[in-house]
Motif scaffolding. Structure first.
Motif, PDB file in Angstrom:
ATOM      1  N   SER A   1      41.623  35.329  35.169  1.00 56.77           N
ATOM      2  CA  SER A   1      40.608  36.143  34.173  1.00 56.77           C
ATOM      3  C   SER A   1      39.742  34.905  33.626  1.00 56.77           C
ATOM      4  O   SER A   1      40.328  33.840  33.147  1.00 56.77           O
ATOM      5  CB  SER A   1      41.309  36.615  33.406  1.00 56.77           C
TER       6      SER A   1
ATOM      7  N   ASP B   1      46.421  35.426  31.450  1.00 56.56           N
ATOM      8  CA  ASP B   1      45.234  36.037  32.042  1.00 56.56           C
ATOM      9  C   ASP B   1      44.584  34.658  32.660  1.00 56.56           C
ATOM     10  O   ASP B   1      44.205  34.981  33.729  1.00 56.56           O
ATOM     11  CB  ASP B   1      44.275  36.490  30.804  1.00 56.56           C
TER      12      ASP B   1
ATOM     13  N   GLY C   1      42.916  46.652  36.006  1.00 57.32           N
ATOM     14  CA  GLY C   1      43.592  46.207  34.886  1.00 57.32           C
ATOM     15  C   GLY C   1      44.994  46.101  34.889  1.00 57.32           C
ATOM     16  O   GLY C   1      45.565  46.962  35.764  1.00 57.32           O
TER      17      GLY C   1
ATOM     18  N   LEU D   1      38.482  38.413  28.747  1.00 59.20           N
ATOM     19  CA  LEU D   1      39.312  39.548  28.411  1.00 59.20           C
ATOM     20  C   LEU D   1      38.876  40.299  27.302  1.00 59.20           C
ATOM     21  O   LEU D   1      38.329  39.724  26.324  1.00 59.20           O
ATOM     22  CB  LEU D   1      40.750  38.856  27.907  1.00 59.20           C
TER      23      LEU D   1
ATOM     24  N   HIS E   1      39.012  40.912  32.598  1.00 56.61           N
ATOM     25  CA  HIS E   1      40.143  41.842  32.455  1.00 56.61           C
ATOM     26  C   HIS E   1      39.726  42.768  31.364  1.00 56.61           C
ATOM     27  O   HIS E   1      39.499  42.373  30.200  1.00 56.61           O
ATOM     28  CB  HIS E   1      41.202  41.126  32.105  1.00 56.61           C
TER      29      HIS E   1
ATOM     30  N   SER F   1      33.924  44.099  37.577  1.00 57.39           N
ATOM     31  CA  SER F   1      34.496  43.913  36.559  1.00 57.39           C
ATOM     32  C   SER F   1      33.849  42.948  35.512  1.00 57.39           C
ATOM     33  O   SER F   1      33.642  43.284  34.350  1.00 57.39           O
ATOM     34  CB  SER F   1      36.152  43.269  36.492  1.00 57.39           C
TER      35      SER F   1
ATOM     36  N   LEU G   1      47.506  40.888  35.999  1.00 56.60           N
ATOM     37  CA  LEU G   1      46.110  41.221  36.468  1.00 56.60           C
ATOM     38  C   LEU G   1      45.947  40.910  37.895  1.00 56.60           C
ATOM     39  O   LEU G   1      45.470  41.620  38.858  1.00 56.60           O
ATOM     40  CB  LEU G   1      45.388  40.384  35.914  1.00 56.60           C
TER      41      LEU G   1
END
Length: 358
Positions: A114, A109, A298, A117, A33, A334, A309
Motif C-alpha cells: 500500500s 499496509d 480492501g 491508506l 487501500h 484503487s 490487503l
C-alpha cells in the motif's frame, strides 16, 4: 471465520499461477487501500497485549490465534460480529494505544504494497475514554500524521457515522469532519448493518459533508442487495461505495456505476467470512470488473477476518483468474478512486506500470 474456505489467507508471494512459470509478487504491487476500519485494523497480538494491560477478558474467538468463525447474514450473527468488535475497541483507551494501532496498521499496509491508506473511524466510539469527541478526532489525526511520517505511507481519514444511531448524531459528525477537512479528513461514511433504517435518513448529514468538500462514501450492497447501492447513489450522492458487491445482481446498476465511475470498495475475504458468499470464487469480482465498475480491493477488518490487503489481490488472482495486467488495473482503479492529490496519483500510477513492466 475460517479464512477462505477453512484454510489460511492466500499467499500473496506465490510464484506459480495458472500455467505461468512465475508471477509478480503482489506485495510489491503499489496500491491504495480505501476500505479499512479503525479497530479492525489491529494486530491480534496487539489486542492480546492491550487486553492484558487493562484486564479485559477476551472471549476465545478473540484470543485463539485464528480468525473467529463468523456469519452475519442473520440478526444473531451480526450481533456476534458487532459484539466482538466492541470488545476489541474497549481495549483502546489512551492516546498511546491509538498511536500504536495506527502505526502498526501503517506498517502492515506498507508490507502489503500500500502506498496510500484511507482509514475509516467513528470517533464517537472512542470519545468517552479520550476526553470527548473533538479530542478523540484530534488524537486520531495526530496518530495518522505521526504514522505517515514514520512509515512514508500517505494516510487520510474518513469519518463514519453509525446507521444504528440517530441521524442527528450523523449531522454532528459531518460538521466535525468538515471542520477538520484541512487536517487529514477526506471523506464521510456510513457504516454498520445496512439492513437497518434508510439511507435517506442520513441525507442531510451527507449534504453537509459534500458541501464541505468531503467525499461521500457510505456502505451499501453487502448484507443488503442492489437496492441499498441505489439508495446510496440516489439519496446520499455517493462518490464511492463501501462494498457495493451486490450491485452485480443488477445489470442496469452496474452500467450506472461504470458510467459514473463510482468506485466500489470490494472486500472479498470479509464477504466470505460474513456469509455474503460461500467461497472466494463466488464473490463477483469478474462480473464487476468486466462491467467496467471501478474497484478498490480492501481488507475491511483484518483483526476479525484474518486477511490483509495483498491477500485480497491474491483472491482475485487464484480464485478468479485475474492476470497480472488485470491486477495492475485493479491497483490503478484503487489509486484513481482515492483522495490522494493528483501528483501523488500520477506517481503511483507510474509505479504500477513499473511493477507490470518489471
Amino acid at each position: 471465520m475460517e479464512p477462505l474456505s477453512g484454510g489460511r489467507p492466500p499467499n500473496p508471494t506465490s510464484t506459480r499461477d495458472r500455467g505461468q512459470a512465475a508471477v509478480r509478487d503482489l506485495r510489491r504491487l503499489p496500491k491504495a487501500h480505501l476500505h479499512l476500519h479503525f479497530t479492525g485494523s489491529m494486530r491480534p497480538s496487539t489486542l492480546l497485549d492491550l487486553a492484558d494491560k487493562y484486564g479485559v477478558h477476551l472471549p476465545e474467538a478473540l484470543r485463539g490465534g485464528e480468525p473467529p468463525k463468523l456469519r452475519a447474514t442473520d440478526e444473531r450473527g451480526w450481533f456476534r460480529f458487532q459484539r466482538l468488535y466492541d470488545i476489541a475497541r474497549s481495549c483502546l483507551r489512551t492516546p498511546e494505544d491509538i498511536q500504536r494501532l495506527v502505526r502498526e496498521a501503517a506498517e502492515e499496509d506498507v508490507r502489503d504494497g500500500s502506498r496510500w491508506l484511507e482509514i475509516q473511524v467513528d470517533p464517537t466510539s472512542y470519545a468517552p475514554r479520550l476526553g470527548g469527541l473533538i479530542p478523540a478526532l484530534e488524537i486520531i489525526l495526530d496518530a495518522v500524521r505521526s504514522a505517515s511520517r514514520e512509515t512514508g505511507l500517505g494516510i487520510r481519514v474518513l469519518v463514519a457515522a453509525n446507521r444504528m444511531k440517530h441521524p442527528l448524531d450523523a449531522r454532528t459528525l459531518a460538521r466535525l469532519a468538515v471542520r477538520y477537512a484541512d487536517q487529514g479528513v477526506v471523506g464521510f461514511g456510513l457504516s454498520n448493518d445496512e439492513r437497518r433504517g434508510f439511507a435517506r435518513d442520513f441525507d442531510r448529514a451527507f449534504a453537509i459533508a459534500r458541501e464541505g468538500g468531503l467525499l461521500a462514501a457510505p456502505h451499501g450492497g453487502e448484507l443488503s442487495g442492489p437496492a441499498s447501492v441505489r439508495d446510496c447513489l440516489d439519496d446520499l450522492h455517493a462518490g464511492r461505495i463501501g462494498h457495493g458487491v451486490r450491485a452485480a445482481e443488477d445489470a442496469a446498476l452496474l452500467r450506472r456505476l461504470a458510467s459514473r465511475e463510482v468506485t466500489c470498495e470490494v472486500c472479498p475475504a470479509s464477504n466470505v467470512a460474513l456469509g455474503v458468499y460461500e467461497k472466494p470464487e463466488d464473490v463477483p469480482l469478474r462480473t464487476l470488473f468486466d462491467a467496467g465498475v471501478p474497484m478498490a480491493l480492501g481488507a475491511d477488518d483484518p483483526l476479525l477476518f484474518g486477511a490483509r490487503l495483498a491477500a485480497q489481490y491474491e483472491i482475485a488472482r487464484t480464485a478468479h483468474g485475474f492476470t497480472d495486467a488485470e491486477l495492475a488495473e485493479l491497483a490503478r482503479q484503487s489509486v484513481r478512486g482515492s483522495r490522494a492529490p493528483q501528483d501523488e496519483q500520477q506517481r503511483l500510477l507510474a509505479e504500477i506500470d513499473g511493477w507490470l513492466a518489471g
